[in-house]
Design a protein around this motif. Structure first.
Motif, PDB file in Angstrom:
ATOM      1  N   HIS A   1      -5.262  -2.346   5.896  1.00  0.00           N
ATOM      2  CA  HIS A   1      -4.694  -1.463   4.772  1.00  0.00           C
ATOM      3  C   HIS A   1      -3.394  -1.062   5.150  1.00  0.00           C
ATOM      4  CE1 HIS A   1      -9.350  -0.835   3.676  1.00  0.00           C
ATOM      5  NE2 HIS A   1      -9.005  -1.865   3.546  1.00  0.00           N
ATOM      6  N   ILE A   2      -3.448  -0.631   6.283  1.00  0.00           N
ATOM      7  CA  ILE A   2      -1.912  -0.115   6.683  1.00  0.00           C
ATOM      8  C   ILE A   2      -0.893  -1.243   6.754  1.00  0.00           C
ATOM      9  CG2 ILE A   2      -0.888   1.145   8.765  1.00  0.00           C
ATOM     10  CD1 ILE A   2      -3.658   2.306   9.607  1.00  0.00           C
ATOM     11  N   TYR A   3      -1.218  -2.384   7.055  1.00  0.00           N
ATOM     12  CA  TYR A   3      -0.473  -3.459   7.339  1.00  0.00           C
ATOM     13  C   TYR A   3       0.015  -3.804   6.039  1.00  0.00           C
ATOM     14  CZ  TYR A   3       1.719  -7.726   8.820  1.00  0.00           C
ATOM     15  OH  TYR A   3       2.638  -8.856   9.163  1.00  0.00           O
ATOM     16  N   GLN A   4      -0.988  -3.876   5.142  1.00  0.00           N
ATOM     17  CA  GLN A   4      -0.477  -4.243   3.759  1.00  0.00           C
ATOM     18  C   GLN A   4       0.381  -3.411   3.090  1.00  0.00           C
ATOM     19  OE1 GLN A   4      -1.309  -6.770   2.087  1.00  0.00           O
ATOM     20  NE2 GLN A   4      -0.693  -6.336   0.138  1.00  0.00           N
ATOM     21  N   LEU A   5       0.263  -1.944   3.292  1.00  0.00           N
ATOM     22  CA  LEU A   5       1.061  -1.344   2.581  1.00  0.00           C
ATOM     23  C   LEU A   5       2.632  -1.266   3.378  1.00  0.00           C
ATOM     24  CD1 LEU A   5       1.594   1.003   0.614  1.00  0.00           C
ATOM     25  CD2 LEU A   5       0.838   2.906   2.555  1.00  0.00           C
ATOM     26  N   LYS A   6       2.478  -1.827   4.707  1.00  0.00           N
ATOM     27  CA  LYS A   6       3.823  -1.876   5.299  1.00  0.00           C
ATOM     28  C   LYS A   6       4.644  -3.115   4.754  1.00  0.00           C
ATOM     29  CE  LYS A   6       5.787  -2.518   9.818  1.00  0.00           C
ATOM     30  NZ  LYS A   6       6.899  -1.219   9.572  1.00  0.00           N
ATOM     31  N   ARG A   7       3.779  -4.010   4.443  1.00  0.00           N
ATOM     32  CA  ARG A   7       4.404  -5.227   3.836  1.00  0.00           C
ATOM     33  C   ARG A   7       4.912  -4.884   2.320  1.00  0.00           C
ATOM     34  NH1 ARG A   7       0.566 -10.219   3.546  1.00  0.00           N
ATOM     35  NH2 ARG A   7       2.210 -10.958   2.758  1.00  0.00           N
ATOM     36  N   GLU A   8       4.354  -3.983   1.685  1.00  0.00           N
ATOM     37  CA  GLU A   8       5.156  -3.787   0.422  1.00  0.00           C
ATOM     38  C   GLU A   8       6.206  -2.663   0.600  1.00  0.00           C
ATOM     39  OE1 GLU A   8       3.693  -4.713  -2.734  1.00  0.00           O
ATOM     40  OE2 GLU A   8       2.470  -6.031  -1.275  1.00  0.00           O
ATOM     41  N   ILE A   9       6.248  -1.974   1.518  1.00  0.00           N
ATOM     42  CA  ILE A   9       7.232  -1.207   1.900  1.00  0.00           C
ATOM     43  C   ILE A   9       8.474  -2.178   2.331  1.00  0.00           C
ATOM     44  CG2 ILE A   9       8.286   0.532   3.299  1.00  0.00           C
ATOM     45  CD1 ILE A   9       5.804   1.937   3.156  1.00  0.00           C
ATOM     46  N   VAL A  10       8.289  -3.188   3.116  1.00  0.00           N
ATOM     47  CA  VAL A  10       9.342  -4.008   3.387  1.00  0.00           C
ATOM     48  C   VAL A  10       9.900  -4.943   2.167  1.00  0.00           C
ATOM     49  CG1 VAL A  10       9.443  -6.292   4.469  1.00  0.00           C
ATOM     50  CG2 VAL A  10       8.498  -4.160   5.789  1.00  0.00           C
TER      51      VAL A  10
ATOM     52  N   ASP B   1       0.947   7.250  -1.945  1.00  0.00           N
ATOM     53  CA  ASP B   1       0.025   6.532  -1.098  1.00  0.00           C
ATOM     54  C   ASP B   1      -0.130   6.704   0.065  1.00  0.00           C
ATOM     55  OD1 ASP B   1      -0.817   5.037  -3.266  1.00  0.00           O
ATOM     56  OD2 ASP B   1       0.452   3.431  -3.201  1.00  0.00           O
ATOM     57  N   LEU B   2       1.063   7.025   0.994  1.00  0.00           N
ATOM     58  CA  LEU B   2       1.327   7.296   2.128  1.00  0.00           C
ATOM     59  C   LEU B   2       0.378   8.498   2.725  1.00  0.00           C
ATOM     60  CD1 LEU B   2       5.129   6.439   3.209  1.00  0.00           C
ATOM     61  CD2 LEU B   2       3.092   5.335   4.177  1.00  0.00           C
ATOM     62  N   GLU B   3       0.398   9.765   1.713  1.00  0.00           N
ATOM     63  CA  GLU B   3       0.088  10.880   2.116  1.00  0.00           C
ATOM     64  C   GLU B   3      -1.858  10.549   2.074  1.00  0.00           C
ATOM     65  OE1 GLU B   3       1.228  13.425  -1.006  1.00  0.00           O
ATOM     66  OE2 GLU B   3       3.321  13.842  -0.037  1.00  0.00           O
TER      67      GLU B   3
ATOM     68  N   HIS C   1      -2.915   1.058  -8.627  1.00  0.00           N
ATOM     69  CA  HIS C   1      -4.207   0.750  -8.138  1.00  0.00           C
ATOM     70  C   HIS C   1      -5.100   1.736  -7.904  1.00  0.00           C
ATOM     71  CE1 HIS C   1      -1.088   1.305  -4.985  1.00  0.00           C
ATOM     72  NE2 HIS C   1      -2.090   1.740  -4.448  1.00  0.00           N
ATOM     73  N   THR C   2      -6.502   1.734  -7.931  1.00  0.00           N
ATOM     74  CA  THR C   2      -7.274   2.815  -7.523  1.00  0.00           C
ATOM     75  C   THR C   2      -7.488   3.140  -6.225  1.00  0.00           C
ATOM     76  OG1 THR C   2      -9.136   1.315  -7.644  1.00  0.00           O
ATOM     77  CG2 THR C   2      -8.555   2.211  -9.915  1.00  0.00           C
ATOM     78  N   GLU C   3      -7.414   2.056  -5.160  1.00  0.00           N
ATOM     79  CA  GLU C   3      -7.428   2.417  -3.972  1.00  0.00           C
ATOM     80  C   GLU C   3      -6.823   1.369  -3.093  1.00  0.00           C
ATOM     81  OE1 GLU C   3     -11.574   2.151  -2.222  1.00  0.00           O
ATOM     82  OE2 GLU C   3     -11.867   0.344  -3.332  1.00  0.00           O
ATOM     83  N   LEU C   4      -6.265   1.700  -2.097  1.00  0.00           N
ATOM     84  CA  LEU C   4      -5.506   0.692  -1.014  1.00  0.00           C
ATOM     85  C   LEU C   4      -6.636  -0.128  -0.531  1.00  0.00           C
ATOM     86  CD1 LEU C   4      -2.734  -0.178  -0.274  1.00  0.00           C
ATOM     87  CD2 LEU C   4      -2.975   1.375   1.736  1.00  0.00           C
ATOM     88  N   THR C   5      -6.320  -1.424  -0.490  1.00  0.00           N
ATOM     89  CA  THR C   5      -7.148  -2.571   0.281  1.00  0.00           C
ATOM     90  C   THR C   5      -6.022  -3.479   0.957  1.00  0.00           C
ATOM     91  OG1 THR C   5      -7.357  -4.171  -1.747  1.00  0.00           O
ATOM     92  CG2 THR C   5      -8.821  -2.133  -1.571  1.00  0.00           C
ATOM     93  N   ASP C   6      -6.736  -4.290   1.655  1.00  0.00           N
ATOM     94  CA  ASP C   6      -5.938  -5.440   2.440  1.00  0.00           C
ATOM     95  C   ASP C   6      -5.317  -6.345   1.611  1.00  0.00           C
ATOM     96  OD1 ASP C   6      -8.227  -6.400   1.720  1.00  0.00           O
ATOM     97  OD2 ASP C   6      -8.802  -7.427   3.806  1.00  0.00           O
TER      98      ASP C   6
END
Length: 368
Positions: free
Chosen positions: A228-237, A209-211, A131-136
């Motif tokens: 955005h942060i919560y979406q990445l957390k869901r993906e890590i889960v 992505d985290l960096e 993905h080009t950028e992290l979105t919700d």
């Protein structure tokens, strides 16, 4: 030499010739056609002494061939089979009804089960979504599952979802003939090693992505949103659900068990070590993301406090103007300033002086 008269010979041969001429042609039997594999079959092959046999036979023929040779086994790969195909495959290889039903549903938790002479190993597959950028709404990790049915002379792999294609695994394993001589459990080891490598690859991309997210959170012009942060957390889960439960079956295979040979257990031990690294990294990323989330929440609280202080400072400045205007707007009879020549200018000067003084004080204290 035939001593019969010519008339007798003609009487004998003429009916024979007529019967031959009038005889119906015997229908020719069409050549036998071999059944073709269903569309759900990705590949099917017979291996003897670690060597793949030519061709891609039907899975029933491959199974019968492997049963006639003690040094042979068959590897059948399926992708999203239909109930009819899975039922036929299960009856061919002797799978029970529970295993057939499990193979038709996706989303299983990694596990290791044994029923009679068949062992079922379930693993989760994972792939990183570019993905080009992290979105919700960004999808970062795509997961699926793979079910491995291991028998005496067969291994049947059933894959659900897009990730975890085994074509590369089969190709690389066929280059290691010595390992393939270990039989179906060599295939199980190769698949486990491939899945763990994918976990580590996904973890590397998630780290990037985290960096980037950490840089945006602590930058001067913050653009990272809580969503955005919560979406990445869901993906890590989602990644944790694939990686963490795989520890139990792999540790079982690395220890004393009736499945793989002692030589293969060493390889499973190595895979278990790589899985432990993946687990540590995923857990660390989850903890780091929690810290980033808490930091962003603290930043929002500070920003809201700053806004409230600015509002309070401007309200205090406005209150002084309101107070002065209110006093001189009461219109009492005995108010000396009302009859003073410079009263109006003095009131404006007082209001301006009070506003400038308060503004300077608030700026000095950091409220403005």
């Amino acid at each position: 030499m035939d001593q019969r008269p010519p008339t007798t010979r003609w009487r004998t041969t003429l009916p024979t010739l007529l019967r031959r001429a009038l005889r119906r042609p015997t229908p020719t039997t069409p050549p036998a056609t071999h059944p073709t594999n269903p569309d759900a079959v990705v590949d099917c092959a017979v291996y003897i002494d670690g060597q793949r046999q030519p061709g891609r036979p039907h899975y029933t023929d491959a199974h019968h061939h492997s049963r006639r040779n003690r040094r042979a086994f068959v590897w059948l790969g399926l992708h999203d089979p239909t109930p009819a195909v899975m039922t036929a495959v299960g009856h061919t290889f002797g799978l029970d009804d529970l295993h057939i039903a499990q193979a038709l549903t996706a989303g299983h938790r990694p596990t290791l089960q044994r029923h009679d002479d068949t062992t079922l190993l379930v693993l989760r597959t994972a792939a990183y979504v570019e993905h080009t950028e992290l979105t919700d709404t960004s999808e970062v990790v795509d997961t699926g599952d793979i079910m491995i049915f291991i028998g005496d002379r067969f291994v049947v792999t059933v894959r659900h979802g897009a990730p975890g294609a085994l074509t590369t695994v089969r190709h690389h394993l066929q280059q290691r003939r010595a390992l393939l001589t270990e039989g179906p459990w060599a295939v199980a080891y190769a698949i486990c090693a491939r899945m763990v490598d994918q976990y580590l690859d996904v973890a590397n991309h998630v780290e990037t992505d985290l960096e980037r997210l950490e840089e945006t959170v602590f930058a001067r012009d913050r653009t990272a949103d809580i969503a955005h942060i919560y979406q990445l957390k869901r993906e890590i889960v989602e990644l944790k659900r694939a990686v963490l439960p795989a520890q139990t079956p792999l540790r079982t295979l690395a220890g004393p068990t009736d499945g793989p040979s002692p030589a293969l257990r060493r390889w499973f031990t190595d895979v278990d070590g790589d899985l432990a690294r993946a687990v540590d990294r995923v857990n660390a990323y989850d903890d780091l993301l929690n810290s980033i989330l808490q930091s962003r929440l603290a930043q929002l609280a500070v920003e809201q406090n700053n806004d409230m202080r600015k509002i309070a400072a401007w309200a205090a400045i406005a209150a002084t103007q309101t107070a002065v205007a209110g006093i001189y707007g009461m219109n009492f009879t005995h108010m000396p300033e009302l009859h003073w020549r410079y009263g109006y200018a003095g009131a404006l000067l007082l209001m301006a002086t009070a506003a400038l003084t308060l503004h300077r004080l608030f700026r000095r204290s950091g409220w403005l």
